[in-house]
Write an enzyme that holds these catalytic residues in place. Structure first.
Site, PDB file in Angstrom:
ATOM      1  N   LYS A   1      96.670  72.129  11.855  1.00 53.02           N
ATOM      2  CA  LYS A   1      96.256  71.016  12.719  1.00 53.02           C
ATOM      3  C   LYS A   1      94.757  70.988  13.016  1.00 53.02           C
ATOM      4  O   LYS A   1      94.305  70.478  14.041  1.00 53.02           O
ATOM      5  CB  LYS A   1      97.042  70.998  14.060  1.00 53.02           C
ATOM      6  CG  LYS A   1      98.527  71.131  13.955  1.00 53.02           C
ATOM      7  CD  LYS A   1      99.161  70.342  12.856  1.00 53.02           C
ATOM      8  CE  LYS A   1      99.144  68.860  13.046  1.00 53.02           C
ATOM      9  NZ  LYS A   1      99.662  68.186  11.813  1.00 53.02           N
ATOM     10  N   SER A   2      93.982  71.525  12.073  1.00 52.49           N
ATOM     11  CA  SER A   2      92.527  71.585  12.264  1.00 52.49           C
ATOM     12  C   SER A   2      91.772  70.623  11.356  1.00 52.49           C
ATOM     13  O   SER A   2      90.544  70.680  11.296  1.00 52.49           O
ATOM     14  CB  SER A   2      92.044  73.012  11.998  1.00 52.49           C
ATOM     15  OG  SER A   2      92.671  73.919  12.862  1.00 52.49           O
TER      16      SER A   2
ATOM     17  N   TRP B   1      92.841  66.093   5.984  1.00 47.86           N
ATOM     18  CA  TRP B   1      91.579  65.341   5.900  1.00 47.86           C
ATOM     19  C   TRP B   1      90.661  65.978   4.847  1.00 47.86           C
ATOM     20  O   TRP B   1      90.141  65.305   3.951  1.00 47.86           O
ATOM     21  CB  TRP B   1      90.914  65.353   7.277  1.00 47.86           C
ATOM     22  CG  TRP B   1      89.715  64.487   7.451  1.00 47.86           C
ATOM     23  CD1 TRP B   1      89.247  63.550   6.572  1.00 47.86           C
ATOM     24  CD2 TRP B   1      88.845  64.459   8.581  1.00 47.86           C
ATOM     25  NE1 TRP B   1      88.129  62.944   7.104  1.00 47.86           N
ATOM     26  CE2 TRP B   1      87.863  63.477   8.335  1.00 47.86           C
ATOM     27  CE3 TRP B   1      88.797  65.152   9.796  1.00 47.86           C
ATOM     28  CZ2 TRP B   1      86.849  63.187   9.245  1.00 47.86           C
ATOM     29  CZ3 TRP B   1      87.789  64.861  10.703  1.00 47.86           C
ATOM     30  CH2 TRP B   1      86.829  63.895  10.425  1.00 47.86           C
TER      31      TRP B   1
ATOM     32  N   HIS C   1      96.918  78.261   4.881  1.00 49.13           N
ATOM     33  CA  HIS C   1      96.738  78.581   6.304  1.00 49.13           C
ATOM     34  C   HIS C   1      96.666  80.096   6.496  1.00 49.13           C
ATOM     35  O   HIS C   1      96.698  80.578   7.628  1.00 49.13           O
ATOM     36  CB  HIS C   1      97.917  78.053   7.132  1.00 49.13           C
ATOM     37  CG  HIS C   1      98.009  76.558   7.197  1.00 49.13           C
ATOM     38  ND1 HIS C   1      96.920  75.766   7.467  1.00 49.13           N
ATOM     39  CD2 HIS C   1      99.064  75.717   7.041  1.00 49.13           C
ATOM     40  CE1 HIS C   1      97.304  74.490   7.480  1.00 49.13           C
ATOM     41  NE2 HIS C   1      98.586  74.440   7.215  1.00 49.13           N
TER      42      HIS C   1
ATOM     43  N   SER D   1      97.703  68.758  19.089  1.00 51.79           N
ATOM     44  CA  SER D   1      98.149  68.220  17.808  1.00 51.79           C
ATOM     45  C   SER D   1      99.420  68.938  17.332  1.00 51.79           C
ATOM     46  O   SER D   1     100.377  68.310  16.880  1.00 51.79           O
ATOM     47  CB  SER D   1      97.013  68.362  16.791  1.00 51.79           C
ATOM     48  OG  SER D   1      97.340  67.737  15.593  1.00 51.79           O
TER      49      SER D   1
ATOM     50  N   TYR E   1      85.704  70.454  12.578  1.00 53.59           N
ATOM     51  CA  TYR E   1      86.356  69.131  12.642  1.00 53.59           C
ATOM     52  C   TYR E   1      85.492  68.146  13.436  1.00 53.59           C
ATOM     53  O   TYR E   1      85.289  67.006  13.024  1.00 53.59           O
ATOM     54  CB  TYR E   1      87.726  69.316  13.315  1.00 53.59           C
ATOM     55  CG  TYR E   1      88.523  68.061  13.546  1.00 53.59           C
ATOM     56  CD1 TYR E   1      89.470  67.641  12.625  1.00 53.59           C
ATOM     57  CD2 TYR E   1      88.348  67.304  14.704  1.00 53.59           C
ATOM     58  CE1 TYR E   1      90.219  66.495  12.843  1.00 53.59           C
ATOM     59  CE2 TYR E   1      89.086  66.155  14.928  1.00 53.59           C
ATOM     60  CZ  TYR E   1      90.024  65.752  14.000  1.00 53.59           C
ATOM     61  OH  TYR E   1      90.765  64.620  14.220  1.00 53.59           O
TER      62      TYR E   1
HETATM   63  P1  A3P Z   1      95.732  64.731  15.831  1.00 59.91           P
HETATM   64  O1  A3P Z   1      97.151  65.161  15.888  1.00 59.91           O
HETATM   65  O2  A3P Z   1      94.914  65.251  16.978  1.00 59.91           O
HETATM   66  O3  A3P Z   1      95.584  63.259  15.670  1.00 59.91           O
HETATM   67  P2  A3P Z   1      96.209  69.004   9.741  1.00 59.91           P
HETATM   68  O4  A3P Z   1      95.962  68.163   8.563  1.00 59.91           O
HETATM   69  O5  A3P Z   1      95.479  70.307   9.728  1.00 59.91           O
HETATM   70  O6  A3P Z   1      97.663  69.135  10.015  1.00 59.91           O
HETATM   71  O7  A3P Z   1      95.549  68.264  10.996  1.00 59.91           O
HETATM   72  C1  A3P Z   1      96.072  67.063  11.469  1.00 59.91           C
HETATM   73  C2  A3P Z   1      95.079  66.499  12.456  1.00 59.91           C
HETATM   74  O8  A3P Z   1      93.936  65.986  11.736  1.00 59.91           O
HETATM   75  C3  A3P Z   1      95.669  65.336  13.217  1.00 59.91           C
HETATM   76  O9  A3P Z   1      95.062  65.369  14.522  1.00 59.91           O
HETATM   77  C4  A3P Z   1      95.185  64.146  12.396  1.00 59.91           C
HETATM   78  O10 A3P Z   1      95.184  62.926  13.092  1.00 59.91           O
HETATM   79  C5  A3P Z   1      93.775  64.616  12.069  1.00 59.91           C
HETATM   80  N1  A3P Z   1      93.208  63.880  10.919  1.00 59.91           N
HETATM   81  C6  A3P Z   1      93.754  63.695   9.694  1.00 59.91           C
HETATM   82  N2  A3P Z   1      92.972  62.909   8.941  1.00 59.91           N
HETATM   83  C7  A3P Z   1      91.899  62.592   9.705  1.00 59.91           C
HETATM   84  C8  A3P Z   1      90.734  61.789   9.481  1.00 59.91           C
HETATM   85  N3  A3P Z   1      90.532  61.137   8.347  1.00 59.91           N
HETATM   86  N4  A3P Z   1      89.835  61.694  10.496  1.00 59.91           N
HETATM   87  C9  A3P Z   1      90.031  62.335  11.663  1.00 59.91           C
HETATM   88  N5  A3P Z   1      91.127  63.105  11.943  1.00 59.91           N
HETATM   89  C10 A3P Z   1      92.041  63.224  10.964  1.00 59.91           C
END
Ligand code: A3P
Length: 297
Positions: free
Chosen positions: A51-52, A56, A108, A138, A193
């Site tokens: 969730k970091s 993305w 991870h 998250s 992030y």
């Molecule tokens: P939130 O739940 O706070 O919205 P991971 O991919 O490590 O599981 O992380 C998921 C988190 O990254 C989620 O955060 C998601 O919304 C955020 N995320 C994914 N793509 C993104 C992007 N293009 N820009 C900003 N945040 C993004």
């Protein structure tokens, strides 16, 4: 073999050498074998605590490294382009040893379990971190989507579970400390992030420089545009919605939830936040690391 400990608040997880693994998908013998996984000099590993900003950065990497992904001629999910290293069970038909170079992997894993070959400092690691309060928030929401973990009945329960490291990947503090302490052993780029949120283009450029990839302005524009939250939310190749239905319930939400800095304020009480700050100071105070907890709108 080191001791395997059950996790009291989640029967789907087990604790092994300080890390929490999925019982059904990551047996300890397999995890131990990953240390000997043969690394190639041009391998690229993306490593995160969950969730970091994993998905993305997977998207960014995939767009940078694959012209076919940029111009839309290759319709392969990002998840397949950048497979999950320690969860090979999700890709049973793929032999990770035989993938064409340059291989992109996402993981991870904590530093303890990582292939020794990465210490040759030729293969590259991109490590993305995020402020742990937003990570916690998250993760809390993500429980509804993933059937691999036991759902906490409320945030208070989850708050305690997270602090005790009874979630996939164990304690956030240990993950960051492990990688940060051993940073000189690897060819590693640290990204945050929140910096990516502030200036995505600069982050993409930083990754390109690290990978030794030169993109012209047009290609750079495409990468940046397609890596925005808005674009990714509607991009079927960027989402992980092809992951097995028995493990994920995408009707309950998606990986693309809010994508904001400071969302923790909408759920944490003042007392929880203060307790967290105290623990953060105790555990991380000696490291030269700063986190951004909020970006004013
Ligand atoms: P939130 O739940 O706070 O919205 P991971 O991919 O490590 O599981 O992380 C998921 C988190 O990254 C989620 O955060 C998601 O919304 C955020 N995320 C994914 N793509 C993104 C992007 N293009 N820009 C900003 N945040 C993004």
């Amino acid at each position: 073999m080191a001791a395997i400990t059950p996790v009291s608040r989640d029967s789907n997880l087990y604790l092994y050498k300080g890390f929490c693994f999925l019982k059904d998908m990551m047996p300890p013998e397999f995890i131990d074998s990953l240390k000997d996984f043969k690394i190639r000099d041009d391998d690229i590993f993306l490593i995160t605590y969950p969730k970091s900003g994993t998905i993305w950065t997977q998207q960014i990497l995939s767009l940078i490294c694959s012209e076919g992904h940029r111009n839309g001629t290759e319709k392969i999910d990002t998840n397949e382009r950048v497979p999950w290293f320690e969860c090979q069970i999700l890709n049973p038909d793929v032999d990770y040893n035989s993938l064409p170079s340059p291989r992109l992997f996402v993981s991870h894993l904590s530093e303890t379990f990582i292939p020794q070959g990465l210490k040759n400092k030729k293969a590259k690691i991109i490590y993305v971190m995020r402020n742990p309060k937003d990570v916690m928030k998250s993760c809390y929401h993500f429980q509804a989507i993933v059937n691999l973990a036991e759902e906490s009945p409320d945030f208070k329960h989850f708050f305690e579970k997270y602090l005790d490291g009874e979630v996939l990947a164990g304690k956030w503090f240990d993950h960051i400390r492990g990688w940060h302490t051993h940073k000189d052993d690897y060819n590693i780029l640290f990204l945050k992030y929140e910096d990516m949120i502030r200036d995505l283009r600069s982050a993409v450029k930083q990754i390109c420089t690290f990978l030794g990839v030169e993109l012209d302005d047009e290609a750079m524009d495409i990468v940046v545009k397609r890596a925005t939250f808005k674009e990714m939310k509607t991009d079927p190749l960027a989402n992980r919605e092809n992951l097995p239905g028995e493990h994920f319930n995408f009707k309950a939400g998606s990986f693309m939830r809010k994508g904001q800095v400071g969302d923790w304020k909408n759920i944490m009480t003042v007392a929880q936040s203060e307790l967290f700050d105290k623990i953060f100071q105790e555990k991380m105070g000696d490291l030269s690391l700063n986190f951004c907890w909020q970006i004013p709108q």
